[in-house]
Design an enzyme around this catalytic site. Sequence first.
Site, PDB file in Angstrom:
ATOM      1  N   ALA A  15       0.832  -1.272   0.069  1.00 19.17           N
ATOM      2  CA  ALA A  15       0.011  -0.050   0.016  1.00 19.17           C
ATOM      3  C   ALA A  15       0.900   1.337   0.019  1.00 19.17           C
ATOM      4  O   ALA A  15       1.792   1.357  -0.613  1.00 19.17           O
ATOM      5  CB  ALA A  15      -0.813  -0.253   1.048  1.00 19.17           C
ATOM      6  N   CYS A  16       0.359   2.230   0.495  1.00 20.31           N
ATOM      7  CA  CYS A  16       0.728   3.693   0.560  1.00 20.31           C
ATOM      8  C   CYS A  16       0.524   4.247  -0.696  1.00 20.31           C
ATOM      9  O   CYS A  16       0.620   3.677  -1.856  1.00 20.31           O
ATOM     10  CB  CYS A  16       2.421   3.812   0.761  1.00 20.31           C
ATOM     11  SG  CYS A  16       2.896   3.509   2.509  1.00 20.31           S
ATOM     12  N   GLY A  17       0.031   5.519  -0.781  1.00 20.07           N
ATOM     13  CA  GLY A  17      -0.411   6.561  -1.995  1.00 20.07           C
ATOM     14  C   GLY A  17       0.334   7.497  -1.958  1.00 20.07           C
ATOM     15  O   GLY A  17       0.687   8.311  -1.133  1.00 20.07           O
ATOM     16  N   ARG A  44      -5.468   2.956   0.093  1.00 19.97           N
ATOM     17  CA  ARG A  44      -3.912   2.624   0.036  1.00 19.97           C
ATOM     18  C   ARG A  44      -3.085   2.948   1.535  1.00 19.97           C
ATOM     19  O   ARG A  44      -2.091   2.579   1.567  1.00 19.97           O
ATOM     20  CB  ARG A  44      -3.208   3.489  -1.030  1.00 19.97           C
ATOM     21  CG  ARG A  44      -3.285   3.013  -2.282  1.00 19.97           C
ATOM     22  CD  ARG A  44      -2.371   3.650  -3.411  1.00 19.97           C
ATOM     23  NE  ARG A  44      -2.150   2.824  -4.604  1.00 19.97           N
ATOM     24  CZ  ARG A  44      -1.184   1.906  -4.620  1.00 19.97           C
ATOM     25  NH1 ARG A  44      -0.283   1.588  -3.661  1.00 19.97           N
ATOM     26  NH2 ARG A  44      -1.218   1.009  -5.816  1.00 19.97           N
ATOM     27  N   SER A 188      -0.284   8.864   1.561  1.00 17.74           N
ATOM     28  CA  SER A 188      -0.978   8.214   2.528  1.00 17.74           C
ATOM     29  C   SER A 188      -0.181   6.987   2.987  1.00 17.74           C
ATOM     30  O   SER A 188       0.282   6.108   2.219  1.00 17.74           O
ATOM     31  CB  SER A 188      -2.424   7.921   1.888  1.00 17.74           C
ATOM     32  OG  SER A 188      -3.283   6.952   2.694  1.00 17.74           O
TER      33      SER A 188
END
Length: 378
Positions: A15-17, A44, A188
Amino acid sequence: MRGKRVVLPDKDHQACGLFGVIDRSGRRFSGEMAINAMINMKVRGNGLGGGFAAYGIYPEYKDYYALHVMFQDWDMEAKHRVDEFLDANFDVVYAEEIPVNPEANVASPPLFWRYFVSPNKKGDEKKLSDDDYVVKKVMEINTKINNAYVVSSGKDMGVFKGVGFPEDIAEYFMLAEEYKGYMWTAHSRFPTNTPGWWGGAHPFCILDWTVVHNGEISSYGTNKRYLEMFGYYCTLLTDTEVMAYAVDLLMRKQGLPIEIVSKIFAPPMWDHIDIMDEKKKKFYTALRMNYGPLLINGPWTIVVARHGEMFGITDRIRLRPITSGEKGDLLFVSSEESAIRAVCPDLDRVYTPMGGEPVIGRLKSREKELAKQLSEVE
């Protein structure tokens, strides 16, 4: 008989945006575009970190370093020590608590202050450039004053970050209402190996360099020890911090261009170097031998910004995504095309870069400046 596969739906390490946008004409705009792009990628993150970097937001103090300082647990002793430290080492032209919305959906926010300062060098420190002096003093605050952290330190820019989804952090710092900049980056967070705390949210910053990151840097220990030899110390409990210090070392202090720095972070494999022509083979061999400790191992994508330019790059085999789009003077980079189209549906161009190849966006004025420098060299 083979065992039954167990699926853990809440265990997600991909994830992580990330999002970045620059108006190459220099036009300033609110944070609403970056906020809406991050809302589109809400899945995310998991609410344990969000943040934004904005450039061009302090035109009235553009000649002063803007220090955003976080005081964990509202530690007033730490604030008193920071105030004394800044008064002793800088000319503080203005200081105030960063305005926030107390009704925003964030948990246990620390105290944030901003200080607009110019260096007040004494003795041997007069030999340092202003930037080197500020880096030195930021490191002293972060390593010597407990519960105090300088989260951004560049001129005419600032980092706003914390624990929450990006839209919550934006609401807390009132980014859509209070600030306009010509470039915004956003993040994010979905923490995997490090804690979700206010200082560990992205972006990470030194001077006007900011980095947002998706992935995992397995070379963190090697990178960290190498950077310590040059006076950079990691105190924020996450691997991404090394990236901010690495770009400052390579691009500001050593003067390397983005195109070469990208090959230090994500160099060709040795078996690819072996079959290159002799000139390229010598070049990439020299890079890997001299800058091996700054090779970034693991799956990663980063968006790096500084005044006048922004670039996005992935690891060399694209284990984390990045997409770019353009519309007129606007250039976007993002983890997902959908986030770009959410804020700019009618794009002129959309493309996905190769692994290890940077997508670069610069102000037109910066492009002209670089072209002039190149012509003088030639």
